[in-house]
Design an enzyme around this catalytic site. Structure first.
Site, PDB file in Angstrom:
ATOM      1  CD  GLU A 265       9.853  -3.073  39.368  1.00  0.00           C
ATOM      2  OE1 GLU A 265       9.950  -1.968  38.794  1.00  0.00           O
ATOM      3  OE2 GLU A 265      10.488  -4.083  39.047  1.00  0.00           O
ATOM      4  CB  CYS A 302      11.982   0.559  37.813  1.00  0.00           C
ATOM      5  SG  CYS A 302      12.584  -1.075  37.959  1.00  0.00           S
TER       6      CYS A 302
HETATM    7  N1  LIG Z   1       9.152   2.108  36.705  1.00  0.00           N
HETATM    8  C1  LIG Z   1       9.313   1.212  35.786  1.00  0.00           C
HETATM    9  O1  LIG Z   1       9.911   0.178  36.001  1.00  0.00           O
HETATM   10  C2  LIG Z   1       8.757   1.406  34.447  1.00  0.00           C
HETATM   11  C3  LIG Z   1       8.002   2.529  34.178  1.00  0.00           C
HETATM   12  N2  LIG Z   1       7.487   2.704  32.938  1.00  0.00           N
HETATM   13  C4  LIG Z   1       6.667   3.914  32.694  1.00  0.00           C
HETATM   14  O2  LIG Z   1       5.535   3.556  31.939  1.00  0.00           O
HETATM   15  C5  LIG Z   1       5.424   4.349  30.760  1.00  0.00           C
HETATM   16  C6  LIG Z   1       4.801   3.516  29.655  1.00  0.00           C
HETATM   17  O3  LIG Z   1       5.550   2.352  29.486  1.00  0.00           O
HETATM   18  P1  LIG Z   1       4.947   0.906  29.379  1.00  0.00           P
HETATM   19  O4  LIG Z   1       6.052  -0.024  29.541  1.00  0.00           O
HETATM   20  O5  LIG Z   1       4.160   0.748  28.143  1.00  0.00           O
HETATM   21  O6  LIG Z   1       4.055   0.728  30.687  1.00  0.00           O
HETATM   22  P2  LIG Z   1       2.502   0.615  30.867  1.00  0.00           P
HETATM   23  O7  LIG Z   1       2.246   0.560  32.305  1.00  0.00           O
HETATM   24  O8  LIG Z   1       1.785   1.632  30.085  1.00  0.00           O
HETATM   25  O9  LIG Z   1       2.132  -0.821  30.220  1.00  0.00           O
HETATM   26  C7  LIG Z   1       2.589  -2.063  30.750  1.00  0.00           C
HETATM   27  C8  LIG Z   1       1.575  -3.153  30.410  1.00  0.00           C
HETATM   28  O10 LIG Z   1       0.378  -2.937  31.141  1.00  0.00           O
HETATM   29  C9  LIG Z   1      -0.733  -2.838  30.266  1.00  0.00           C
HETATM   30  N3  LIG Z   1      -1.612  -1.788  30.789  1.00  0.00           N
HETATM   31  C10 LIG Z   1      -1.303  -0.482  30.938  1.00  0.00           C
HETATM   32  N4  LIG Z   1      -2.362   0.195  31.424  1.00  0.00           N
HETATM   33  C11 LIG Z   1      -3.343  -0.710  31.606  1.00  0.00           C
HETATM   34  C12 LIG Z   1      -4.691  -0.615  32.062  1.00  0.00           C
HETATM   35  N5  LIG Z   1      -5.219   0.551  32.435  1.00  0.00           N
HETATM   36  N6  LIG Z   1      -5.432  -1.738  32.112  1.00  0.00           N
HETATM   37  C13 LIG Z   1      -4.903  -2.913  31.726  1.00  0.00           C
HETATM   38  N7  LIG Z   1      -3.642  -3.068  31.260  1.00  0.00           N
HETATM   39  C14 LIG Z   1      -2.881  -1.975  31.199  1.00  0.00           C
HETATM   40  C15 LIG Z   1      -0.152  -2.467  28.926  1.00  0.00           C
HETATM   41  O11 LIG Z   1      -0.976  -2.911  27.871  1.00  0.00           O
HETATM   42  C16 LIG Z   1       1.170  -3.186  28.953  1.00  0.00           C
HETATM   43  O12 LIG Z   1       1.002  -4.533  28.561  1.00  0.00           O
HETATM   44  C17 LIG Z   1       6.847   4.807  30.527  1.00  0.00           C
HETATM   45  O13 LIG Z   1       6.920   5.988  29.800  1.00  0.00           O
HETATM   46  C18 LIG Z   1       7.348   4.959  31.907  1.00  0.00           C
HETATM   47  O14 LIG Z   1       6.965   6.219  32.390  1.00  0.00           O
HETATM   48  C19 LIG Z   1       7.697   1.765  31.971  1.00  0.00           C
HETATM   49  C20 LIG Z   1       8.462   0.636  32.183  1.00  0.00           C
HETATM   50  C21 LIG Z   1       9.056   0.366  33.458  1.00  0.00           C
HETATM   51  O1  LIG Z   2      18.216  -2.450  37.569  1.00  0.00           O
HETATM   52  C1  LIG Z   2      17.883  -3.551  37.154  1.00  0.00           C
HETATM   53  O2  LIG Z   2      18.694  -4.431  36.825  1.00  0.00           O
HETATM   54  C2  LIG Z   2      16.429  -3.930  37.054  1.00  0.00           C
HETATM   55  C3  LIG Z   2      15.588  -2.736  36.892  1.00  0.00           C
HETATM   56  C4  LIG Z   2      14.171  -3.064  36.791  1.00  0.00           C
HETATM   57  O3  LIG Z   2      13.672  -3.932  37.449  1.00  0.00           O
HETATM   58  C5  LIG Z   2      13.330  -2.314  35.870  1.00  0.00           C
HETATM   59  O4  LIG Z   2      13.809  -1.348  35.309  1.00  0.00           O
HETATM   60  O5  LIG Z   2      12.160  -2.711  35.677  1.00  0.00           O
END
Ligand SMILES: NC(=O)C1=CN([C@@H]2O[C@H](COP(=O)(O)OP(=O)(O)OC[C@H]3O[C@@H](n4cnc5c(N)ncnc54)[C@H](O)[C@@H]3O)[C@@H](O)[C@H]2O)C=CC1
Ligand SMILES: O=C(O)CCC(=O)C(=O)O
Length: 526
Positions: A265, A302
């Protein structure tokens, strides 16, 4: 409970030998104890070997045993008490009320899946009885049920340290399906992860399950995360995070000798459509409600409403001035990590410096080192069409209002959007005609369409879809929230001409588990 900085591999706890990380309290910038040394290839190998060993016995636990285990996980998480709330608040910067609510959602989710497991329709039992006399050819006895895919790698998300992390929805639905889980904990909240991980480890023990049902590793994505997804004993992946992280895991999974499904997601900008009838009656109220949703949890959802579409004119101006007033009164909020704060401030300055975009308002500044100010921007539909970067998610409380010359342009903008988790329609009865044109477009683009609400705050239930076409997720056929999430970790098996004694109980004559089954096409409890 004492936290020690150790990983949990089956029944043991051990320190890694790779680089150590410490959680940063984003409210103060201080590093927190203890240090968490990352794991490496040896720990990934051990956790996956144990998970593979546990698979056959765990997937054949009775519904009652498996449901009891999910309930034991929920109780053990509650039993940690205030220590869990305090640690999660300190590691995430999220306020206490939010974290307590999230704990409720987490244990509620585990209990929901306990009910799903007992009820049994996820097995989708089907029986086509033999027809030995059929002409020109007899039919065999065919029986189908769903079984668990195998060990699942779960990546904890940064923005929900409980509900989308170690004991969150991915883990709960994988356990419910009968899959052992190996978690790659998120480095933003290692202490919270250890506390929840130890609670699950104790539930595995008290329920008498194979120790390999659950392991949890620390370490970098590039080493531990990639190695987990590449390990041949892992059969599926659950992930919530960035588009770059999710797509990296999709590539690793697709390039394995045996490719596996990745349920990632990722990014979504969650468009909100302001239809004219609603704007004529409620433009100011919508502006205020929208800012409430935008700024909730510092916008780190998200489902955050990052794009608004409305028809140019006095009503859109009224919406913008009400949103501006609400936003300027909003305080800055501590963001989850220094990295997420940096990404947010860069995203906001990219918009502020884009000459196709105007700044409507920014929230107040705050004293903390990583406090994000909410921000609202506007552009025209023509400019929006020219600039692909305006479609990108800015993770945090930032949103862009697109001023359209008419409703047909709103439809055209909707057609241009990428896959989304949600879309919202603000409407009144006189908007019905326009809404009827919009809904089929949105059905192609999104997983959940809301009327007269706001997209943040996902209900955990049976009808929820928290998913959508790429890039909001890697596989639009399912959901990561709600009971349907169990489907991600199941596959059908057909048993042809099996003797009764060899059949799984779910498919035996007499229906010993009392399941709803489809017998010769008819659904019933027989
Ligand atoms: N749309 C959403 O629900 C979300 C978006 N984000 C976005 O992600 C950015 C960074 O936040 P994080 O939560 O740290 O997300 P991230 O995607 O960088 O990391 C999430 C997990 O995936 C792992 N991971 C990341 N890149 C990887 C790769 N190339 N290979 C293997 N494992 C990998 C990381 O070590 C971590 O455990 C935020 O600034 C935001 O832009 C973050 C959280 C939720
Ligand atoms: O809006 C929510 O309660 C969940 C949002 C969500 O799944 C996320 O930010 O990763």
């Amino acid at each position: 409970m004492t936290i020690s900085g150790e990983m949990l591999i089956g029944a043991s706890a051990l320190r890694g030998s790779e680089r150590e990380i410490r959680a940063v309290n984003p409210a103060t910038g201080e590093k927190m104890e203890p240090g968490y040394a990352g794991g490496g290839a040896a720990e990934v190998d051990r956790a996956c070997a144990l998970a593979a060993e546990a698979f056959d016995s765990y997937r054949e636990t009775t519904p009652e045993q498996r449901a009891g285990f999910l309930e034991a996980c929920a109780q053990a998480i509650m039993d940690i008490g205030d220590e869990l709330i305090e640690r999660a608040c300190a590691e995430s910067g999220l306020p206490r009320g939010r974290v307590e609510g999230e704990r409720g959602r987490t244990v509620g989710q585990l209990r929901l899946f306990a009910g799903v497991v007992r009820e049994g329709s996820w097995l989708e039992a089907r029986i086509d009885p033999a027809m030995p006399e059929r002409q020109p050819l007899p039919r065999s006895d065919l029986r189908q049920r769903h079984i668990a895919l195998g060990p699942v790698a779960v990546f904890g998300a940064s923005n929900f340290p409980l509900a989308f992390s170690v004991g969150g929805g991915d883990t709960a639905s994988a356990f419910a399906a009968g899959c052992p889980v190996v978690v790659k904990a998120h480095s933003a909240h290692p202490g919270t992860s250890e506390l929840v991980g130890r609670a699950i480890q104790s539930a595995v023990r008290t329920c008498g399950l194979h120790e390999g049902v659950f392991s949890m590793l620390f370490g970098s994505g590039g080493t531990v995360g990639s190695a987990l997804v590449a390990d041949p004993r892992i059969k599926a992946v659950g992930f919530t995070g960035s588009r770059s992280g999710g797509t990296a895991l999709m590539k690793i999974a697709a390039n394995r000798p045996e490719p596996i499904p990745v349920h990632a997601e990722m990014s979504s900008i969650n468009p909100v459509f302001l239809l004219p009838g609603a704007m004529a009656r409620r433009a100011e109220g919508i502006g205020k409600g929208f800012v409430g949703s935008l700024t909730m949890g510092a916008g780190q959802f998200c489902t955050n409403p990052g794009l608004v579409l409305g028809v140019e004119g006095a009503q859109l101006d009224a919406f913008l001035s009400s949103a501006k007033a609400a936003l300027e009164a909003s305080g800055a909020q501590t963001m989850l990590t220094p990295g997420i704060y940096d990404a947010y401030t860069q995203g906001v300055s990219r918009l502020a410096n884009n000459n196709r975009v105007e700044t409507v308002a920014q929230g107040q500044t705050g004293p903390g080192p990583y406090q994000g100010r909410p921000a609202l921007f506007t552009t025209t539909a023509a400019h929006f069409a020219e600039d692909e970067t305006l479609l990108e998610e800015v993770f945090g409380a930032s949103s862009l209002v697109v001023r359209c010359p008419d409703v047909q342009t709103m439809l055209a903008v909707a057609e241009r959007l990428e896959g989304q988790l949600t879309a919202t329609i603000q409407m009144e009865p006189d908007d019905l005609e326009m809404a009827r044109q919009l809904v089929p477009v949105l059905e192609r683009k999104v997983g959940r369409i809301l009327v007269n609400g706001y997209p943040t705050g996902v209900e955990v239930g049976h009808a929820m879809v928290h998913g959508g076409p790429y890039p909001s997720t890697s596989d639009s056929r399912t959901t990561s929230v709600g009971s349907l999430a169990i489907r991600r970790f199941l596959r059908p098996v057909c048993y042809q001409d099996f003797p009764q004694e060899l059949l799984p109980e779910a498919l035996r004559d007499g229906n010993p588990l009392g399941l709803w089954r489809r017998t010769d096409g008819q659904l019933g409890r027989n």
